[in-house]
Design an enzyme around this catalytic site. Sequence first.
Site, PDB file in Angstrom:
ATOM      1  N   LYS A  84      10.593  -5.011  -2.450  1.00 10.33           N
ATOM      2  CA  LYS A  84       9.541  -5.227  -3.616  1.00 10.33           C
ATOM      3  C   LYS A  84      10.278  -5.182  -4.915  1.00 10.33           C
ATOM      4  CE  LYS A  84       5.482  -2.483  -5.123  1.00 10.33           C
ATOM      5  NZ  LYS A  84       4.885  -1.063  -4.966  1.00 10.33           N
ATOM      6  N   SER A 159      -0.278  -2.063  -3.921  1.00 13.74           N
ATOM      7  CA  SER A 159       0.364  -2.962  -4.718  1.00 13.74           C
ATOM      8  C   SER A 159       1.636  -3.918  -4.364  1.00 13.74           C
ATOM      9  CB  SER A 159       1.109  -2.197  -5.960  1.00 13.74           C
ATOM     10  OG  SER A 159       2.033  -1.310  -5.767  1.00 13.74           O
ATOM     11  N   SER A 183       0.053   2.114  -1.917  1.00 16.41           N
ATOM     12  CA  SER A 183       0.675   1.062  -1.992  1.00 16.41           C
ATOM     13  C   SER A 183       1.623   0.460  -0.954  1.00 16.41           C
ATOM     14  CB  SER A 183       1.268   0.933  -3.372  1.00 16.41           C
ATOM     15  OG  SER A 183       0.468   0.479  -4.154  1.00 16.41           O
TER      16      SER A 183
END
Length: 493
Positions: A84, A159, A183
Amino acid sequence: MPLSPTEYAWLSAREIAAGVDEQRFSAEEVAKAAIERAKALDPKLNVFNEILPDQALAQARATDAAVAAGRPVGPLAGVPVAIKDNLCLKDVRTTCSSKILENYIPPYTATAVARLLSAGATILGKTNLDEFAMGSSTENSAFKTTRNPWDTERVPGGSSGGSAVAVAAGIAPLSLGSDTGGSIRQPAALCGIAGLKPTYGRVSRYGLVAYASSLDQIGPFARDAADAALLTSVIAGHDPQDATSSAQPVPAGLADLKAPASLKGIRLGVPKEYFIAGTDAEVEAAVKAAIGQLKELGAETVEISLPHTQYAVAVYYLVATAEASSNLARFDGVHYGHRTKEKSSMVEMYARSRAEGFGEEVKRRIMLGTYALSSGYYDAYYLKAQKVRALIKQDFDQAFTKVDAVVCPTSPTAAFKIGEKADDPLSMYLSDIFTISVNLAALPGLSIPCGFTGAKLPIGLQLIGKPFDEAGLLGIAAAYETKSAHHRAHPAL
Ligand code: GLN
């Protein structure tokens, strides 16, 4: 014959590491296949902020050299991992999908990422996210909207949407995300893969750009429980660089997780507050069917109550925004980040830099959090929220005197349409209703695929565990996989 991108796509991390170690194929071949697949699918799915072909090939060649020289290689030898884009990798842009960090190049590497590299992994690229990890759909990225591989008109969740899609689309067998209120688990559910939020303190956050420091945790995405366990074993453990990381030992069995033959003796709590109106009927049916299968495996189910669940979303949006308002103060165009080109006074320069650099959702949260912390409101909002947070944790403490783990849905719905909730922050916030309490109570939570809607959208089952019992959760998941084929279903791409 070199490994083709299609042969590579659905290999597990364990298969890749064994193949590289036994020289059935090279880490370089694996990296090439991964890069090719990433480049082919990225235009359609918007997974990556940056693909890192040169670095990936160099890491892969170093692994091959070690294998050839007979030096020991790590448990992730040659395994492509996507990370990420809020995790620092030295000398590579770390943007948090925000304009304010568009050109930020960290001079150091996050501990979790450094551990991947020492385990022999190949870092394939930096994945898209909701700006600063604030969101549930990856639509809040300043750069692009990641698409769900099962239906490209739909969101992947968020997310950590890019990291979830990298794994679900067969681009990488493993990826790292971060989970502050869901997330990792919610995008895992919406993309049909496994996602684990480890216990608070289990994984070092050194080098993770902070959103809400009392809630953030780094964790794995994988296509099955054993791969998720393997990645967890690599990243978990104490780190002197992170004062919140725990010295609790990592169980040796995690690196080589085996499905228990039965779940006899395991007590699973089914919280009545997690089976409520508002949950999609197909989601509820799939979750109940999965609970039935866990019973067939020998588990006993017990109805439990987590009475303060109804306050979780409100508490979270006070605590998380308060912490975010403080953490994001450093992005001011001076310490870090974009600086306005407009000529202005010093105070205006700070304000303009932030106004230009942050997106709408981030601004909304900074304002909410600043308000909740302001003198005169602190007691009514932030302090009160912390007290209710303690009650939420107490609910779980009490439940865990009676059960070994809690089972429930991960998300009240399957993947929603791109744009469907974009203008309605409240309805977006409610998509985290089943994941948020786990962060507030600092517990481990795992989402695994447990079925599909009629429209062929994946559904996730959530398992919540006692502190530091990641191995217990993953063991239950591995047992479930012996009875279910959902983790082997792949989107048609
Ligand atoms: N969707 C939640 C939020 O917007 C959780 C995000 C996360 O876990 N990073 O805050």
